[in-house]
Structure formats: C-alpha cells, structure tokens
Design a protein around this motif. Structure first.
Motif, PDB file in Angstrom:
ATOM      1  N   ASN B  43       0.795  -1.228   0.000  1.00 55.64           N
ATOM      2  CA  ASN B  43       0.000   0.000   0.000  1.00 55.64           C
ATOM      3  C   ASN B  43       0.826   1.275   0.000  1.00 55.64           C
ATOM      4  O   ASN B  43       0.311   2.356   0.253  1.00 55.64           O
ATOM      5  N   ASP B 120     -10.058 -11.020  -7.973  1.00 56.72           N
ATOM      6  CA  ASP B 120     -10.266 -10.263  -6.742  1.00 56.72           C
ATOM      7  C   ASP B 120      -9.618 -11.000  -5.583  1.00 56.72           C
ATOM      8  O   ASP B 120     -10.113 -12.022  -5.132  1.00 56.72           O
ATOM      9  N   ARG B 122      -8.850  -9.418  -2.715  1.00 54.53           N
ATOM     10  CA  ARG B 122      -8.875  -8.469  -1.597  1.00 54.53           C
ATOM     11  C   ARG B 122      -8.978  -9.168  -0.266  1.00 54.53           C
ATOM     12  O   ARG B 122      -8.663  -8.592   0.767  1.00 54.53           O
ATOM     13  N   VAL B 126      -5.344  -7.069   1.523  1.00 53.99           N
ATOM     14  CA  VAL B 126      -6.257  -5.936   1.701  1.00 53.99           C
ATOM     15  C   VAL B 126      -5.997  -4.806   0.731  1.00 53.99           C
ATOM     16  O   VAL B 126      -6.877  -4.006   0.449  1.00 53.99           O
ATOM     17  N   ASN B 127      -4.783  -4.721   0.236  1.00 60.79           N
ATOM     18  CA  ASN B 127      -4.476  -3.582  -0.630  1.00 60.79           C
ATOM     19  C   ASN B 127      -4.643  -3.902  -2.121  1.00 60.79           C
ATOM     20  O   ASN B 127      -4.215  -3.140  -2.967  1.00 60.79           O
ATOM     21  N   TRP B 128      -5.204  -5.032  -2.399  1.00 54.87           N
ATOM     22  CA  TRP B 128      -5.507  -5.442  -3.785  1.00 54.87           C
ATOM     23  C   TRP B 128      -6.728  -4.635  -4.209  1.00 54.87           C
ATOM     24  O   TRP B 128      -7.825  -5.149  -4.350  1.00 54.87           O
ATOM     25  N   SER B 129      -6.551  -3.342  -4.418  1.00 51.94           N
ATOM     26  CA  SER B 129      -7.738  -2.483  -4.435  1.00 51.94           C
ATOM     27  C   SER B 129      -7.884  -1.705  -5.735  1.00 51.94           C
ATOM     28  O   SER B 129      -6.923  -1.536  -6.481  1.00 51.94           O
TER      29      SER B 129
END
Ligand SMILES: Nc1ncnc2c1ncn2[C@@H]1O[C@H](COP(=O)(O)OP(=O)(O)OP(=O)(O)O)[C@@H](O)[C@H]1O
Ligand SMILES: [Mg+2]
Lengths: 244, 611
Positions: B43, B120, B122, B126-129
């Motif tokens: 991130n 997806d 995510r 969590v930062n797979w955004s």
C-alpha cells in the motif's frame, strides 16, 4: 607438601576437588608453587589442566579443599582479590581483547592498579622486553600475528606486576619456530623474579626449562617430581612423550 | 587467473552490449519486479500519494515505486573496482543490462495491473484495491498502465545503468538535483517554519504549494541551487573539513571548543525561530536521544543486549506521574503529597536505579541470547504490572494516570502545550547524558565495559568484577531512560501502559544500531534521522504519511545496514576499522602490497578509510 628450605609456598592447592555440575574434574589435587620458581603441569587433553588454573585464580570454586595464597586460605574470594595480590593468568589461546588496541589491552592488564608511576614503569618494561609490541601500540590486537599476540598476552599479564604467572599452554597454536622463542621469553620473565606455573602439553620443551613438574591424568596428580627426574621417567616417556 | 593479477589498472575496452552475465541480469530484473509488486501490495503507492513532492507532478507514492528500477538497474552492473585488477570501460553493456532489469521490473507491475483487473484477491491482500489499480493506470485503462510501466521501468533502468557510463560531473549534477528536491520536500515543514521564523515567508510561499509539495518553479530553483552547490560549493566544504581534521594539539582543542560552542548556540537559537510542530518534533527527537544514549551505554559499551529497555522509561514516566498528578490511582493514601517535578525526579533516580538492580541482578549472569530473551520478558512484565488489576488502584490500570502537571520553573511552566520549553528541558538532560557518556567511555569503568564486551571471562581474569560492572551499566542506562520517561510524562500530561510497549525498546535499539553502536554522535544522528524523519513508535515524524510503513522501513534499513554498513551511519573509527580491516587486507593483498612491514603502517595509521 614439604617445606622447601623452610620457605612458605606462594600459591598452594590442598586436597582440591573441583566439580562442574555433577562431574568430578579435579581429584585430591595437591601442589605448591614457591616464590621465584618455574614449574609446569603436564597432562593430556581434558585432564583438567585449565580447570586447575581457574581454580587457583578463583574463577571456579572448588567443592572441597583449599587454595592458599601466602598461607592464607583464599577459596571463595573473587578473582580480583588474587590478581591484586600478584596472581595473574595468561589464558589459553591468548584471548586478547581483539577489537581493542594493543595499548588498551596492556592497560587492562593493570586494571586493578592505581599507582600511575608503577604502571608507567611496567609499560616501559614490557616495551623493552617486546619491542615489536611497542611498534604496534595502536593496532587492533585481533590483527596481530600469532607470535605478536602471544607477546601482548604476556605483556598484558605482566602489567599487573605479578609475583606468579599462570600460563595456560603458552605454545599452543604457535608455529614451531615461535615455540622456541616463546619459551625463551618465559625464561626471561622468570629471570626477573616472577614465579611461573605453566600448563603444557609440549612436555619436552616445558621440562627443559622447568624446575619441577606434575603430571595430571583425568584430574589426578599421578607424578610429582623434579624436571630432570620426570624427563627420565620411563612411564612418562612412554605415555606422554610418545616414545616406545 | 594469474595473468589478470598483474598490477595494472589500465582500462580495457568496453564489453559488447550483449556480453552480459545473463543470469544476474534476469535475477535482478525479477527482483525488481518482486520488490515493485511488494511495495504496491504493501500500500505504499496509495498510502503515500497524498504526500506531494512536486505538485502536481510527483508524489511520494510514485517515488516509492520509481526508485526501484533505477537503483537495481544501477546495481546490476556495479562491481567493486579493485586496483590492479582489469576493469572494462563502461558502455553499452551497462545500459543494456539496466534497461533489461527495468523492463522486467516494469513488466512485473504490468502483470500486477492485469491480475488486479481480472481477479479479486482483496480477501487475503487488503491492498488489492481499485485505488491501487487507478493509481497504477492513471485512470487511463489497463493497456495504458501496462505500457506506461514497461516504458517507465525500461527508462529508469536505463537511467540507472547510465549512471555508470556518464562522466562524474554529470552524475554529480543529476544526483544533486534529485537529492536537493527530495530533501526540500522531506523538510518542507521545517523549512517553511524557519522561513516564517526569520521573516522570509515569501520564500516559502514561492517554494511550496499551500497544501504541500514543491511548486514547479520551486523545484527548478532548488535543483539549480543544488547543482551549483555540488559543482562549486562542495569542494570548499571538503577542504574546510580536511583542514579541520588536520589540526593538532592546542589548535584542535580550540577548534573543537568552537564547534561545541556553535552546537550549543544552535540548540538555543534554532527553536526560537521554529514553530510549534517543528519544536514538537525536536522534543520527541530529544526524548529518544536521551533513551538511545542510555541504551548505548548498555549495548554499545558493555555489550549487554537489553531488549526490555522500555521498562526503565516506564518506571520514570509512572513515578513522575504518580508523584505529581492530581489524578493518580485512588488507592494512594491521602497524606501522600503531590510533589514538584524536580522532587519527583529525585525519586525517579532512586527508583530507576533500584529497578535497574532488580532487573539486572538476575539477568546479568546470563549471556548473549538468553539475556536478550529474559530482558524482553522483563520489559513486558513491567508494563503488564502497571496494567494489572493488582496495581490498578495505584497506576490506574488501562486508564493510566492523567492530569500530570508540567515542570513549574517559577517564571514559566514547562509543559506539552509549549513544545519549545519542553525541547529546552530535554536538551539540558541530553547534554548531561552526552557528558556522562563521554566521561564514562574514557574512564576506567568504560574500559572495563569494553573488556567485558570483548571477552567476559578474560575480563574477569584481569580482576574486573564483571557482575558489578555490568550492573552499573544497567543502572546508568536505567537512570537515563527514566529521565526521558519523567520528561515524557510532563510533556504528554498522561501515561498509559500503551505508551510503553515493546516496540519502544525495539525502536531505541534500531536507533542505536543504525546510528552506530558505541558512538555518541552516531546515536544522536540516528535518533534525528529515524525519529525526526520517519517518526517514533507513536510520534509522527517529518514524513507523517510514512507512519504506516515505519516498521517496514526500519526493518529494511536494518537489513541494509547489516549488509553494507555494519558500523552504522556515523562509524566509530574503531568499529569501522575492525569491520573493514579484513576487506582492506584482501584488497591490499590483491594489490600485491602486503608483506609484514606494510601491515605495520596499516595498523599504526589506522589507515582504513571508513566506507
Ligand atoms: N565450564 C565447564 N562445564 C562443564 N565441563 C567443563 C567445563 N570446563 C571444562 N569442562 C570439562 O572438564 C574437563 C577438563 O577440562 P580442562 O579445560 O581443565 O582440560 P585441559 O586439561 O585444560 O584440556 P586441554 O589440554 O584440551 O586444554 C573436560 O572434560 C571439559 O569438558
Ligand atoms: Mg586447557
């Protein structure tokens, strides 16, 4: 031990037993070092030679028996007590403070002393005895050659102005050519009046300069005689000097 | 091999562009790709995007990616030039290697873009955004993003490789421009603050945008000044430094005194022209300098790896809090007075020394790893005690102790709302700690500590009472930490168990290691860089946006330091000599110079240049 010519021993072990944990290392060891003499303790690997030295210097506390300095029982006293009173060790493998300079190593040898003049005098004595050491005062001791390290180790020990020097295998790890020089240095220190208690595996060499000697086998003193007699002892020659 | 050993330093012609160590090039390329993906998924690009460097062109977020291909594109062909070994002229080969490394790296990011677009993940990541995707593609679509990063990667890799090829002057100019722009961006708050303080507000307004970041004309200006300085100014600085170092005897003493004097004056004057935020920052740095100086005695001098050092910080903080606060735990009897800070300080010293003895006595007989683990435990135990129900009536448990007054000096009350005053207070204690460290290092006990650090059993054989010496190190360290805790309590006005988490110990240790163990200047520099720029465990630094990534950067920095500069930022001459001596001897041997006599000179002059 017999009083020799009525003199009291400088440093003595009386009926010493030392354990590491439950393991019995030194068994009823008796020995005495008189002022100004050069004696040696012989023995094979793991026979307890280093342990003997550590017990003498109070780094290991014996289970039974007494370490006696000038007639005073000193077991249980801290090492500094013995160092202050003139007992000093040159440890096995020299063990210099590798990352400190030669000068700092020497100064640490005089750690317990407060007589500045005396310290300065002894520094100069060490310099004149080992000119090579003087040339390398600011060098880090870990980068010295093996022979030089031995000189610094001896110099460091001399800086405490000892009456008796406990040397743990001074010729270990030295090139054959240096072993000879090394023993000459030991004799030289001895001639200045310092008693020397030397632990060695190199029996021939050690006995050639020592007055008396002991042979330690698995923690027990099995022979206690003059150097010449030990040299001639067929038992020792057979087991120890590797002669048939 | 022996043919290449001839003592020649003639340059051979450049190698062909395809005469590569392909394995290495591919490996570096994949490494670049991996690092880029890691940074993205950590991130950093999104988290740091709000920190502008040049508005609106460049943000810290993009910088966190851009440096990678450039650095690795440079590193792939950098080799140590040994005198006497054949070296090739740099040329097309370096450019090609850099380009390929960058291209593969850019490809990695391109791959990440495609993956994010199609899958997806995510849930675990969590930062797979979408934000990351938007940032990486500039909102222009997948194709644009992939193409951009392939080209950008290749260009930056080429740029890194080109650093080998271009002349030293060009390198200097480019490096200066980049460094100055980065520095002016990092120090934005400080610079605006100072220019306000000395009535040069217009300058800051020219340089910076209102919402942060250099303006474009500001960036150009800074770069030009930097380049001019690199070309014409640096020589003078270097000369001045050399002539300072060549001073001897009385002149040296005088020069040192002048240096010291100007440091003192700067410490007094600087906070006056600085604003609140910057002074707050300085005060935090000061608190950590104090802590680090204490730990430096324990770890750097005596060689005791204490991982529970925060315990003493906590003891200082809580003792002060309980003695001075009007809102301490309800179990205290009424007759217990609310004392003045200075009275509390005396108690703090006593308690810190006692707790140093209390924690030190059992652990001091252990060595190395065991000691480290046990101190780590003690550090936690102290915090948990303050938190516990058992002591909760006295320490306030999780509610902590609040309403801690400042330090009433009669004419002024030094408290957290006046960070400048706090800074002065900290500075006085730091000066004291520096003096104590300096004296101790030169003293008999300092020598004993070094001996113990080197070889404990031999130190004992020399007659050093190792137990006492180590305990003393522990106690001195504890008292310095407790001072810091006492000031901390007065500054913040409240203490909670969470102020004294294990992370504090670790951060202080990192400061000491990064600064250079056993080196007073190094420790101060380490605290300034790490705490001032990146921030402390809870305190934001100049790069407040980095707080999320602080630990990541600390860790990376530690690893890099251990590999490249084990002696720390400001090497202790002795340590650096020791750590590089081997290398040096190898070089010297390669030069064919070392016989015994040469080694002498080596040692006597301490002639190993710190890297
Ligand atoms: N700290 C210790 N704990 C447990 N055992 C030990 C310890 N130190 C030595 N020993 C054991 O005591 C025995 C004697 O050791 P010591 O070091 O006295 O032998 P040594 O005669 O000096 O041998 P060497 O000639 O190899 O130096 C050995 O078996 C050794 O493993
Ligand atoms: Mg031995």
């Amino acid at each position: 031990m017999t009083d020799r010519n009525g003199a009291t021993p400088l440093l003595e072990m009386r009926g010493i037993n030392t354990h590491y944990g439950a393991v019995h290392i030194l068994k009823d060891v008796e020995l005495a070092i008189y002022p100004g003499e050069l004696v040696c303790l012989l023995g094979g690997n793991a026979s307890g030679k280093s342990t003997t030295l550590k017990t003498l210097l109070g780094m290991v506390t014996p289970t039974t028996g007494d370490v006696v300095l000038d007639g005073e029982v000193v077991n249980g006293k801290p090492t500094s007590y013995l160092v202050e009173r003139g007992v000093t060790m040159v440890p096995e493998n020299r063990r210099l403070f590798k990352r400190l300079s030669v000068k700092e190593n020497l100064e640490l040898g005089a750690y317990l002393r407060t007589d500045r003049d005396g310290i300065q005098r002894d520094l100069e004595r060490v310099y004149s005895m080992f000119p090579r050491v003087y040339e390398r005062l600011s060098q880090k001791s870990g980068t010295l050659s093996g022979g030089e390290q031995q000189m610094v180790a001896m110099g460091r020990a001399l800086m405490s102005n000892p009456r008796v020097l406990l040397m743990d295998e001074p010729s270990m790890g030295l090139a054959p050519a240096l072993v000879q020089t090394n023993f000459e240095l030991i004799e030289q220190i001895h001639q200045e009046g310092v008693a020397i208690f030397m632990v060695e595996q190199n029996a021939n060499m050690a006995l050639s300069i020592a007055d008396r000697g002991w042979v330690l086998q698995t923690g027990r003193v099995v022979l206690d005689d003059t150097a010449d007699a030990l040299m001639a002892n067929p038992e020792l020659r057979a087991s120890y000097l590797g002669e048939a | 091999m022996s043919a290449t050993m001839e003592p020649t330093s003639d340059l051979l012609g450049a190698r062909g562009p395809l005469d590569q160590d392909w394995r290495k090039v591919i490996n570096y390329g994949l490494l670049t790709a991996l690092v880029l993906m890691f940074i993205s998924l950590a991130n950093m690009p999104v988290g740091l995007d709000s920190r502008k460097i040049i508005e609106p062109l460049l943000s810290m977020g993009y910088i966190s990616l851009l440096w990678v291909p450039a650095a690795l594109g440079y590193a792939v062909t950098s080799e140590k030039v040994l005198e006497g070994m054949v070296a090739h002229k740099k040329g097309a080969r370096e450019l090609v290697a850099g380009l390929i490394v960058g291209l593969i790296g850019g490809g990695g990011l391109g791959l990440l873009i495609v993956l994010i677009d199609n899958f997806d993940l995510r849930d675990p990541l969590v930062n797979w955004s979408p934000q990351l995707l938007a940032l990486l593609t500039f909102d222009e679509g997948i194709g644009y993003g992939v193409g951009f990063w392939l080209m950008a990667g290749a260009a930056l890799g080429l740029f890194g490789g080109a650093a080998h090829v271009v002349s030293a002057t060009v390198r200097k100019v480019v490096a200066a421009a980049i460094l100055w722009i980065l520095a002016f961006s990092v120090f934005e708050t400080v610079i605006s603050d100072i220019s306000e303080g000395i009535q040069l507000e217009w300058l800051a307004d020219e340089l910076y945008y209102v919402r942060g970041g250099l303006s474009q004309q500001g960036a150009v200006g800074v770069a030009v000044v930097g380049i001019l300085f690199a070309l014409f100014g640096r020589e003078h600085v270097r000369e001045a430094k050399q002539s300072f170092q060549s001073l001897e005897g009385e002149k040296r003493t005088r020069a040192n005194a002048i240096m010291l004097g100007s440091c003192v004056v700067a410490t007094i004057v600087l906070p006056m022209v600085l604003g609140r935020i910057t002074n707050e920052l300085l005060a935090n740095v000061g608190l950590f300098v104090l802590l680090a100086l204490g730990l430096n005695i324990v770890v750097g001098l005596a060689g005791i790896l204490d991982l529970g050092y925060v315990a003493f910080f906590a003891v200082g903080g809580y003792t002060t809090a309980i003695l001075t606060s009007s809102n301490r735990g309800e179990s205290w009897p009424d007759w217990m007075p609310h004392t003045h800070w200075f009275v509390a300080l005396i108690v703090v010293v006593v308690f810190a020394a006692l707790s140093g003895l209390f924690i030190g006595a059992p652990v001091i007989r252990m060595r190395g790893d065991y000691l480290a683990i046990v101190t780590l435990g003690f550090g936690e135990i102290i915090r948990l005690l303050f938190l516990s129900d058992w002591l909760g009536g006295f320490t306030g448990g999780a509610q902590g102790v609040t309403n801690i007054p400042g330090v009433d000096l009669g004419f002024v009350e030094v408290k957290g709302t006046d960070p400048r005053a706090i800074f002065y207070l900290v500075a006085v204690f730091c000066a004291f700690a520096i003096y104590v460290s300096w004296r101790l290092e030169k003293s008999r006990i300092g020598r004993a500590w070094m001996a113990i650090r080197e070889d404990e059993s031999v130190a004992e054989a020399m007659g050093i009472n190792t137990v006492n010496a180590k305990l003393l190190a522990f106690v001195v360290g504890a008292v310095l930490a407790a001072f810091s805790g006492a000031i901390f309590a007065a500054k913040v006005g409240s203490v909670f168990p969470t102020s004294f988490i294990i992370l504090v110990s670790i951060v202080i240790l990192v400061v000491v290691i990064v600064g250079g163990m056993g080196n007073i200047y190094g420790v101060i520099a380490g605290a300034a860089v790490l705490i001032g720029v990146l921030g402390g465990p809870k305190q934001p630094g100049l790069l407040a946006e980095f707080s999320e990534f602080k630990l990541l950067i600390y860790g990376a920095l530690l690893i890099w330091m251990m590999l490249k500069r084990p002696e720390g930022l400001v090497p202790n001459v002795r340590r650096s000599r020791e750590l590089h001596q081997e290398e040096f001897l190898q070089d010297a041997w390669l030069k064919g110079h070392v016989d015994t006599d040469d080694q002498d000179e080596l040692g006597d002059e301490g002639g190993v240049a710190p890297a």
